[in-house]
Write a protein that holds these residues in place. Structure first.
Motif, PDB file in Angstrom:
ATOM      1  N   ASP A   4       5.032  13.839   2.226  1.00  0.00           N
ATOM      2  CA  ASP A   4       5.749  12.970   3.160  1.00  0.00           C
ATOM      3  C   ASP A   4       4.882  11.797   3.607  1.00  0.00           C
ATOM      4  N   LYS A   5       3.624  12.084   3.863  1.00  0.00           N
ATOM      5  CA  LYS A   5       2.709  11.015   4.284  1.00  0.00           C
ATOM      6  C   LYS A   5       2.538  10.003   3.154  1.00  0.00           C
ATOM      7  N   HIS A   8       5.659   7.858   2.825  1.00  0.00           N
ATOM      8  CA  HIS A   8       5.716   6.819   3.864  1.00  0.00           C
ATOM      9  C   HIS A   8       4.728   5.693   3.582  1.00  0.00           C
TER      10      HIS A   8
END
Length: 150
Positions: A4-5, A8
């Motif tokens: 997820d990081k 993003h």
């Protein structure tokens, strides 16, 4: 890195301007995202139409034509550096005319060089066009046309 990081990070990178798949892979690799995650992120971005090399190349060419005209040869070389396939580049560049691209590049400079002596003006124009990848014949033809502006 957590997926997820990394995702993003990729979205933030795309937020500045469109990117090619190669640019995105290089960016994520530089951020030390594992290659398996990079593949997943690229696939996800492509599924959402956030990454599309053909659209990126089309926008890149439009931007270059508008703000910094170059020859089709130079444009193809730049796109290759950004990871665009030669087939896509050739397809998108097929409709462009080097003479018109060169004229566009020359016209931007007409006002700046109007006060100069003809020899100096010719030298500057020829160097300007050659630097942007235009061949000598195109440069000479544009010089003939350029003289009528001044």
């Amino acid at each position: 890195m957590k997926t997820d990081k990394a995702y993003h990070l990729a979205l933030r990178y795309l937020g500045r301007r469109p990117r090619s798949v190669k640019e995105m892979k290089d960016y994520l690799a530089k951020k030390q995202v594992p290659s398996g995650e990079i593949t997943d992120i690229i696939r996800r971005l492509m599924d959402l139409n956030y990454l599309d090399d053909r659209e990126f190349a089309r926008q890149f060419i439009d931007n270059r034509i508008r703000f910094k005209p170059k020859s089709t040869y130079a444009l193809k070389w730049e796109m290759r550096q950004k990871g665009i396939s030669p087939e896509v580049a050739d397809d998108l560049l097929a409709s462009l005319d080097n003479m018109e691209l060169a004229w566009s590049a020359a016209r931007q400079k007409a006002e700046h060089w109007g006060h100069m002596a003809p020899e100096t003006r010719k030298k500057k124009l020829m160097n300007h066009l050659r630097y942007r990848g235009f061949d000598h014949g195109v440069c000479l033809a544009v010089w003939e046309r350029f003289q009528s502006l001044i």
